[in-house]
Scaffold this motif. Sequence first.
Motif, PDB file in Angstrom:
ATOM      1  N   ALA A  48       7.017  12.682  -5.842  1.00  0.00           N
ATOM      2  CA  ALA A  48       5.383  12.790  -6.162  1.00  0.00           C
ATOM      3  C   ALA A  48       4.742  13.329  -4.847  1.00  0.00           C
ATOM      4  O   ALA A  48       3.896  14.224  -4.979  1.00  0.00           O
ATOM      5  N   LEU A  49       5.208  12.785  -3.552  1.00  0.00           N
ATOM      6  CA  LEU A  49       4.682  13.418  -2.310  1.00  0.00           C
ATOM      7  C   LEU A  49       4.936  14.894  -2.392  1.00  0.00           C
ATOM      8  O   LEU A  49       4.130  15.519  -1.780  1.00  0.00           O
ATOM      9  N   GLU A  50       6.192  15.129  -2.479  1.00  0.00           N
ATOM     10  CA  GLU A  50       6.889  16.510  -2.389  1.00  0.00           C
ATOM     11  C   GLU A  50       5.990  17.539  -3.324  1.00  0.00           C
ATOM     12  O   GLU A  50       5.881  18.623  -2.907  1.00  0.00           O
ATOM     13  N   ARG A  51       5.601  17.163  -4.567  1.00  0.00           N
ATOM     14  CA  ARG A  51       5.114  18.089  -5.626  1.00  0.00           C
ATOM     15  C   ARG A  51       3.554  18.168  -5.125  1.00  0.00           C
ATOM     16  O   ARG A  51       3.074  19.259  -5.602  1.00  0.00           O
ATOM     17  N   GLN A  52       2.775  17.442  -4.613  1.00  0.00           N
ATOM     18  CA  GLN A  52       1.545  17.333  -4.426  1.00  0.00           C
ATOM     19  C   GLN A  52       0.808  17.587  -3.195  1.00  0.00           C
ATOM     20  O   GLN A  52       1.171  16.685  -2.184  1.00  0.00           O
ATOM     21  N   ARG A  53       0.426  18.806  -2.569  1.00  0.00           N
ATOM     22  CA  ARG A  53      -0.121  19.038  -1.416  1.00  0.00           C
ATOM     23  C   ARG A  53      -1.495  18.735  -1.324  1.00  0.00           C
ATOM     24  O   ARG A  53      -2.126  17.944  -0.274  1.00  0.00           O
ATOM     25  N   THR A  54      -2.325  19.033  -2.400  1.00  0.00           N
ATOM     26  CA  THR A  54      -3.706  18.407  -2.358  1.00  0.00           C
ATOM     27  C   THR A  54      -3.670  16.991  -2.965  1.00  0.00           C
ATOM     28  O   THR A  54      -3.302  16.712  -4.216  1.00  0.00           O
ATOM     29  N   VAL A  55      -4.047  16.059  -2.209  1.00  0.00           N
ATOM     30  CA  VAL A  55      -4.146  14.435  -2.563  1.00  0.00           C
ATOM     31  C   VAL A  55      -5.719  13.859  -2.455  1.00  0.00           C
ATOM     32  O   VAL A  55      -6.487  14.493  -1.890  1.00  0.00           O
ATOM     33  N   GLU A  56      -5.901  12.881  -2.961  1.00  0.00           N
ATOM     34  CA  GLU A  56      -6.911  11.969  -2.682  1.00  0.00           C
ATOM     35  C   GLU A  56      -6.799  10.864  -2.146  1.00  0.00           C
ATOM     36  O   GLU A  56      -5.475  10.372  -2.290  1.00  0.00           O
ATOM     37  N   ILE A  57      -7.525  10.332  -1.267  1.00  0.00           N
ATOM     38  CA  ILE A  57      -7.412   9.082  -0.461  1.00  0.00           C
ATOM     39  C   ILE A  57      -8.640   8.281  -0.705  1.00  0.00           C
ATOM     40  O   ILE A  57      -9.700   8.782  -0.821  1.00  0.00           O
ATOM     41  N   THR A  58      -8.486   7.104  -0.651  1.00  0.00           N
ATOM     42  CA  THR A  58      -9.611   6.008  -0.565  1.00  0.00           C
ATOM     43  C   THR A  58      -9.606   5.407   0.543  1.00  0.00           C
ATOM     44  O   THR A  58      -8.599   4.734   0.952  1.00  0.00           O
ATOM     45  N   THR A  59     -10.418   5.713   1.581  1.00  0.00           N
ATOM     46  CA  THR A  59     -10.701   4.733   2.855  1.00  0.00           C
ATOM     47  C   THR A  59     -11.814   3.706   2.528  1.00  0.00           C
ATOM     48  O   THR A  59     -12.497   3.971   1.667  1.00  0.00           O
TER      49      THR A  59
ATOM     50  N   ASP B 238     -15.133  12.491   8.045  1.00  0.00           N
ATOM     51  CA  ASP B 238     -15.741  11.214   7.808  1.00  0.00           C
ATOM     52  C   ASP B 238     -14.348  10.251   7.434  1.00  0.00           C
ATOM     53  O   ASP B 238     -14.320   9.334   8.013  1.00  0.00           O
ATOM     54  N   TRP B 239     -13.574  11.137   6.667  1.00  0.00           N
ATOM     55  CA  TRP B 239     -12.285  10.141   6.522  1.00  0.00           C
ATOM     56  C   TRP B 239     -11.448   9.831   7.632  1.00  0.00           C
ATOM     57  O   TRP B 239     -10.847   8.618   7.735  1.00  0.00           O
ATOM     58  N   TYR B 240     -11.365  10.592   8.470  1.00  0.00           N
ATOM     59  CA  TYR B 240     -10.677  10.390   9.629  1.00  0.00           C
ATOM     60  C   TYR B 240     -11.224   9.347  10.734  1.00  0.00           C
ATOM     61  O   TYR B 240     -10.617   8.444  11.090  1.00  0.00           O
ATOM     62  N   ALA B 241     -12.694   9.502  10.512  1.00  0.00           N
ATOM     63  CA  ALA B 241     -13.533   8.240  11.507  1.00  0.00           C
ATOM     64  C   ALA B 241     -13.103   7.079  10.694  1.00  0.00           C
ATOM     65  O   ALA B 241     -13.084   6.015  11.320  1.00  0.00           O
ATOM     66  N   ASN B 242     -12.951   7.084   9.237  1.00  0.00           N
ATOM     67  CA  ASN B 242     -12.922   5.752   8.561  1.00  0.00           C
ATOM     68  C   ASN B 242     -11.523   5.205   8.759  1.00  0.00           C
ATOM     69  O   ASN B 242     -11.295   3.962   9.023  1.00  0.00           O
ATOM     70  N   LEU B 243     -10.426   6.220   8.949  1.00  0.00           N
ATOM     71  CA  LEU B 243      -9.278   5.584   9.110  1.00  0.00           C
ATOM     72  C   LEU B 243      -8.879   5.305  10.587  1.00  0.00           C
ATOM     73  O   LEU B 243      -7.968   4.328  10.704  1.00  0.00           O
ATOM     74  N   LEU B 244      -9.844   5.770  11.575  1.00  0.00           N
ATOM     75  CA  LEU B 244      -9.625   4.986  12.960  1.00  0.00           C
ATOM     76  C   LEU B 244     -10.328   3.692  12.802  1.00  0.00           C
ATOM     77  O   LEU B 244      -9.729   2.832  13.597  1.00  0.00           O
ATOM     78  N   ALA B 245     -10.887   3.334  12.115  1.00  0.00           N
ATOM     79  CA  ALA B 245     -11.519   2.043  12.144  1.00  0.00           C
ATOM     80  C   ALA B 245     -10.801   1.196  11.359  1.00  0.00           C
ATOM     81  O   ALA B 245     -10.624   0.052  11.682  1.00  0.00           O
ATOM     82  N   CYS B 246     -10.166   1.597  10.200  1.00  0.00           N
ATOM     83  CA  CYS B 246      -9.679   0.810   9.414  1.00  0.00           C
ATOM     84  C   CYS B 246      -8.297   1.636   8.791  1.00  0.00           C
ATOM     85  O   CYS B 246      -8.458   2.442   7.875  1.00  0.00           O
ATOM     86  N   PRO B 247      -6.988   1.597   9.407  1.00  0.00           N
ATOM     87  CA  PRO B 247      -6.223   2.446   9.032  1.00  0.00           C
ATOM     88  C   PRO B 247      -5.278   2.267   7.631  1.00  0.00           C
ATOM     89  O   PRO B 247      -4.743   3.139   7.180  1.00  0.00           O
ATOM     90  N   GLU B 248      -5.739   1.200   7.068  1.00  0.00           N
ATOM     91  CA  GLU B 248      -5.044   1.169   5.619  1.00  0.00           C
ATOM     92  C   GLU B 248      -5.746   1.976   4.606  1.00  0.00           C
ATOM     93  O   GLU B 248      -7.109   1.773   4.790  1.00  0.00           O
ATOM     94  N   PHE B 249      -5.104   2.598   3.791  1.00  0.00           N
ATOM     95  CA  PHE B 249      -5.760   3.340   2.842  1.00  0.00           C
ATOM     96  C   PHE B 249      -4.916   3.437   1.414  1.00  0.00           C
ATOM     97  O   PHE B 249      -3.691   3.093   1.573  1.00  0.00           O
TER      98      PHE B 249
END
Length: 118
Positions: A10-21, A53-64
Motif C-alpha cells: 500500500a505504501l509503495e502504490r501511493q505517493r500522495t497520502v493523507e495524514i491526520t495530525t 502546519d502539519w510539520y509543526a503539529n508533528l514536532l509537537a505530537c509525533p504520533e499520527f
Amino acid sequence: MTVTDETLRALERQRTVEITTTGRRSGRSRRIETWRYRACGRYWLTGSPGPRDWYANLLACPEFTLHLATLDLQVRGRPVTDPDERAIVFGEIVPGLDWAGSLGSWIAGSPLVEIELG
C-alpha cells in the motif's frame, strides 16, 4: 504495529497520502494531503521548501495517522533536522523531481519526517 506485506504494498502504490495530525495549539485532529517518498530504504513525508502546519503539529505530537487507500496506519514521525542526514535523504528525492528547484533549497527549507512504521 506489525509491518505486513500488505502495508508495504500500500505504501509503495501511493505517493500522495493523507495524514491526520493533532493540532499543536487546538489539540484537534487535522487531516491534510501531502507527499510520501521512499529514500534510503525508508519512507518520508516532505514538501517543497516553506513552513507547513502539519510539520509543526508533528514536532509537537509525533504520533499520527497515515491514510492509505485501503489502510489507516497509526505511525510515528521522526523529524529530521540534522543537515547531513537531510542532505543524504533529499539527495535521493530531489533529483527525481523535475519541478523541485535546487537541492540546497530543499535541504535548507523543506520539512522532512521519517515515517516510523513500528
